[in-house]
Design a protein around this motif. Structure first.
Motif, PDB file in Angstrom:
ATOM      1  N   THR A  23       0.773  -1.189   0.067  1.00  0.00           N
ATOM      2  CA  THR A  23       0.006   0.089  -0.028  1.00  0.00           C
ATOM      3  C   THR A  23       0.725   1.147  -0.020  1.00  0.00           C
ATOM      4  OG1 THR A  23      -1.710  -1.267   1.237  1.00  0.00           O
ATOM      5  CG2 THR A  23      -1.816   1.295   1.198  1.00  0.00           C
ATOM      6  N   ARG A  27      -0.382  11.319  -2.994  1.00  0.00           N
ATOM      7  CA  ARG A  27      -1.676  11.745  -3.483  1.00  0.00           C
ATOM      8  C   ARG A  27      -1.887  11.179  -4.738  1.00  0.00           C
ATOM      9  NH1 ARG A  27      -1.702  18.247  -1.982  1.00  0.00           N
ATOM     10  NH2 ARG A  27      -1.876  17.667   0.432  1.00  0.00           N
ATOM     11  N   THR A  28      -0.942  10.820  -5.869  1.00  0.00           N
ATOM     12  CA  THR A  28      -1.060  10.423  -6.993  1.00  0.00           C
ATOM     13  C   THR A  28      -0.213   9.140  -7.266  1.00  0.00           C
ATOM     14  OG1 THR A  28      -1.381  12.699  -7.606  1.00  0.00           O
ATOM     15  CG2 THR A  28      -1.052  11.116  -9.452  1.00  0.00           C
ATOM     16  N   SER A  30      -0.722   6.724  -9.412  1.00  0.00           N
ATOM     17  CA  SER A  30      -0.511   6.121 -10.878  1.00  0.00           C
ATOM     18  C   SER A  30       0.715   6.575 -11.704  1.00  0.00           C
ATOM     19  CB  SER A  30      -1.808   6.749 -11.700  1.00  0.00           C
ATOM     20  OG  SER A  30      -1.742   8.009 -11.722  1.00  0.00           O
ATOM     21  N   TRP A  53       3.087   1.847 -14.845  1.00  0.00           N
ATOM     22  CA  TRP A  53       1.850   2.694 -13.897  1.00  0.00           C
ATOM     23  C   TRP A  53       0.600   2.462 -14.475  1.00  0.00           C
ATOM     24  CZ3 TRP A  53      -0.773   6.240 -16.451  1.00  0.00           C
ATOM     25  CH2 TRP A  53      -0.258   7.162 -17.563  1.00  0.00           C
ATOM     26  N   SER A  54       0.707   2.495 -15.779  1.00  0.00           N
ATOM     27  CA  SER A  54      -0.765   1.923 -16.619  1.00  0.00           C
ATOM     28  C   SER A  54      -1.173   0.578 -16.344  1.00  0.00           C
ATOM     29  CB  SER A  54      -0.558   2.314 -17.937  1.00  0.00           C
ATOM     30  OG  SER A  54      -0.019   1.325 -18.537  1.00  0.00           O
ATOM     31  N   ARG A  72      -2.027  -4.290 -10.142  1.00  0.00           N
ATOM     32  CA  ARG A  72      -1.917  -2.943  -9.284  1.00  0.00           C
ATOM     33  C   ARG A  72      -3.459  -2.360  -9.293  1.00  0.00           C
ATOM     34  NH1 ARG A  72       2.172   1.047 -11.322  1.00  0.00           N
ATOM     35  NH2 ARG A  72       1.105   2.541  -9.989  1.00  0.00           N
ATOM     36  N   ASP A  73      -3.836  -1.566  -8.296  1.00  0.00           N
ATOM     37  CA  ASP A  73      -4.840  -0.943  -8.388  1.00  0.00           C
ATOM     38  C   ASP A  73      -4.788   0.494  -8.072  1.00  0.00           C
ATOM     39  OD1 ASP A  73      -7.525  -0.085  -7.934  1.00  0.00           O
ATOM     40  OD2 ASP A  73      -8.247  -1.679  -6.917  1.00  0.00           O
ATOM     41  N   ASN A  74      -4.864   1.200  -9.009  1.00  0.00           N
ATOM     42  CA  ASN A  74      -4.569   2.650  -8.712  1.00  0.00           C
ATOM     43  C   ASN A  74      -5.453   3.445  -8.017  1.00  0.00           C
ATOM     44  OD1 ASN A  74      -2.111   2.453 -10.118  1.00  0.00           O
ATOM     45  ND2 ASN A  74      -2.718   3.056 -12.149  1.00  0.00           N
ATOM     46  N   ALA A  75      -6.823   3.155  -8.125  1.00  0.00           N
ATOM     47  CA  ALA A  75      -7.691   3.632  -7.174  1.00  0.00           C
ATOM     48  C   ALA A  75      -7.604   3.392  -5.609  1.00  0.00           C
ATOM     49  CB  ALA A  75      -9.012   2.969  -7.706  1.00  0.00           C
ATOM     50  N   LYS A  76      -6.787   2.120  -5.511  1.00  0.00           N
ATOM     51  CA  LYS A  76      -6.617   1.991  -3.968  1.00  0.00           C
ATOM     52  C   LYS A  76      -5.420   2.197  -3.711  1.00  0.00           C
ATOM     53  CE  LYS A  76     -10.242  -1.622  -3.898  1.00  0.00           C
ATOM     54  NZ  LYS A  76     -10.799  -3.050  -3.925  1.00  0.00           N
ATOM     55  N   ASN A  77      -4.157   2.632  -4.521  1.00  0.00           N
ATOM     56  CA  ASN A  77      -2.778   2.670  -4.275  1.00  0.00           C
ATOM     57  C   ASN A  77      -2.402   1.570  -3.712  1.00  0.00           C
ATOM     58  OD1 ASN A  77      -3.431   5.467  -4.772  1.00  0.00           O
ATOM     59  ND2 ASN A  77      -2.452   6.334  -2.996  1.00  0.00           N
TER      60      ASN A  77
END
Length: 127
Positions: A23, A27-28, A30, A53-54, A72-77
């Motif tokens: 985890t 802040r960003t 992605s 990152w994509s 990876r899940d960029n919405a959940k970091n």
């Protein structure tokens, strides 16, 4: 700077499975390339898997191809490492790492490209 916390390590018998999760506090999330590395007992740290990152590009060490899957899940970091058909040789401390990258398909497999690291989680595979 990004802070990383790994979880999911433990003791498992050979042939078993484990899922590691990392985890990130950012802040960003992605724009970061993410990687998993490991340090076996008495050995140097080695690359395990990386993901752009994509999420469009992944890379694996030959020793884990076909057994491990990075996602990876960029919405959940979060970035996960699903490990299957584990072997005693997979015993190691596993580290999550992050590196900022401008390219959506960029993946790094060398540790020196990653400036940010987690504390590590122990994975022990018994025979």
């Amino acid at each position: 700077q990004i802070q990383l916390v790994e979880s999911g390590g433990g003791l498992v018998q050979a042939g078993g499975s484990l899922r590691l999760s990392c985890t990130a506090s950012a802040r960003t999330f992605s724009p970061y390339v993410m990687g998993w590395f490991r340090r076996p007992p008495g050995k140097e740290r080695e690359f395990v898997a990386g993901i752009s990152w994509s999420g469009s590009t992944t890379s694996y060490a030959d020793s884990v191809k076909g057994r491990f899957t990075i996602s990876r899940d960029n919405a959940k970091n979060t970035v996960d490492l699903q490990m299957m058909s584990l072997k005693p040789d997979d015993t190691a401390v596993y580290y999550c790492a992050a590196a900022f990258a401008s390219g959506s398909a960029t993946v790094y497999s060398t540790s020196r490209r990653y400036p940010d690291w987690g504390q590590g989680t122990q994975v022990t595979v018994s025979s």
